[in-house]
Motif scaffolding. Structure first.
Motif, PDB file in Angstrom:
ATOM      1  N   CYS A   1      58.468 -75.437  47.649  1.00 31.32           N
ATOM      2  CA  CYS A   1      57.513 -76.443  47.197  1.00 31.32           C
ATOM      3  C   CYS A   1      57.668 -76.714  45.693  1.00 31.32           C
ATOM      4  O   CYS A   1      57.694 -75.785  44.883  1.00 31.32           O
ATOM      5  CB  CYS A   1      56.104 -75.979  47.532  1.00 31.32           C
ATOM      6  N   PHE A   2      57.756 -77.983  45.343  1.00 30.70           N
ATOM      7  CA  PHE A   2      57.979 -78.388  43.959  1.00 30.70           C
ATOM      8  C   PHE A   2      56.899 -77.838  43.025  1.00 30.70           C
ATOM      9  O   PHE A   2      57.201 -77.315  41.952  1.00 30.70           O
ATOM     10  CB  PHE A   2      58.041 -79.920  43.869  1.00 30.70           C
ATOM     11  N   ASP A   3      55.636 -77.948  43.396  1.00 34.72           N
ATOM     12  CA  ASP A   3      54.548 -77.464  42.549  1.00 34.72           C
ATOM     13  C   ASP A   3      54.618 -75.955  42.344  1.00 34.72           C
ATOM     14  O   ASP A   3      54.350 -75.458  41.241  1.00 34.72           O
ATOM     15  CB  ASP A   3      53.195 -77.848  43.133  1.00 34.72           C
TER      16      ASP A   3
ATOM     17  N   SER B   1      67.858 -79.928  45.138  1.00 35.43           N
ATOM     18  CA  SER B   1      66.786 -79.772  46.116  1.00 35.43           C
ATOM     19  C   SER B   1      66.139 -78.425  45.847  1.00 35.43           C
ATOM     20  O   SER B   1      66.760 -77.381  45.990  1.00 35.43           O
ATOM     21  CB  SER B   1      67.323 -79.890  47.539  1.00 35.43           C
ATOM     22  N   PRO B   2      64.883 -78.465  45.407  1.00 33.70           N
ATOM     23  CA  PRO B   2      64.210 -77.205  45.064  1.00 33.70           C
ATOM     24  C   PRO B   2      64.179 -76.245  46.253  1.00 33.70           C
ATOM     25  O   PRO B   2      64.082 -76.684  47.398  1.00 33.70           O
ATOM     26  CB  PRO B   2      62.795 -77.660  44.696  1.00 33.70           C
TER      27      PRO B   2
ATOM     28  N   LYS C   1      60.364 -86.699  36.696  1.00 37.01           N
ATOM     29  CA  LYS C   1      61.082 -87.066  37.911  1.00 37.01           C
ATOM     30  C   LYS C   1      61.795 -88.381  37.661  1.00 37.01           C
ATOM     31  O   LYS C   1      61.287 -89.246  36.955  1.00 37.01           O
ATOM     32  CB  LYS C   1      60.133 -87.202  39.098  1.00 37.01           C
TER      33      LYS C   1
ATOM     34  N   LEU D   1      57.381 -74.203  42.406  1.00 33.19           N
ATOM     35  CA  LEU D   1      58.539 -73.996  41.538  1.00 33.19           C
ATOM     36  C   LEU D   1      58.163 -74.231  40.077  1.00 33.19           C
ATOM     37  O   LEU D   1      58.506 -73.436  39.200  1.00 33.19           O
ATOM     38  CB  LEU D   1      59.682 -74.923  41.940  1.00 33.19           C
ATOM     39  N   VAL D   2      57.440 -75.303  39.802  1.00 36.24           N
ATOM     40  CA  VAL D   2      57.015 -75.594  38.432  1.00 36.24           C
ATOM     41  C   VAL D   2      56.149 -74.446  37.899  1.00 36.24           C
ATOM     42  O   VAL D   2      56.318 -74.000  36.766  1.00 36.24           O
ATOM     43  CB  VAL D   2      56.276 -76.947  38.357  1.00 36.24           C
TER      44      VAL D   2
END
Length: 134
Positions: A52-54, A48-49, A101, A56-57
């Motif tokens: 926010c996933f974006d 679980s990041p 994903k 993190l990327v």
């Protein structure tokens, strides 16, 4: 990569954030045998990041870019000179950055003692590739 296991979200090339003054590096006699080994690839699995996933990327890309500036050969390509010597051409070519994903797998499915499950290897574009062709 089978669509049932993984979905490619995005793919881009990450470059160094600062250009290097290094132009070429000649491989040593100890480096040459490594050319016939499988191409090394790295990945990050997150249960679980932390945010926010974006975001993190974006942070992972920036961190990678900064690290490539400190280690120019990682963003380079192999070349052979007219005398047959193999060099690393520090040409700022960058490296592929893929975001994948997998709705069919969880981190618990791939975190285990021992060998990495075969399904994880499908996430890597150069799986089974020898270094000199990678």
């Amino acid at each position: 990569m089978p669509s049932s296991l993984a979905n490619l979200v995005s793919k881009c090339t990450v470059f160094r954030d600062h250009k290097s003054h290094v132009t070429t590096l000649k491989l040593s006699v100890f480096d040459i045998p490594m050319l016939s080994c499988q191409y090394m690839q790295k990945g990050v699995s997150l249960k679980s990041p932390p945010f926010c996933f974006d975001d993190l990327v974006g942070l992972l890309k920036q961190s990678l870019s900064t690290n490539l500036s400190h280690f120019p050969p990682l963003a380079s390509r192999l070349m052979t000179d007219p005398d047959g010597h193999v060099h690393i051409d520090c040409n700022d070519a960058g490296i592929d950055f893929l975001v994948v994903k997998s709705p069919a797998l969880s981190v618990n499915d791939i975190l285990c003692l021992g060998d990495v499950p075969d399904c994880v290897m499908e996430f890597f574009t150069f799986d089974g590739t020898l270094s000199y062709t990678g």
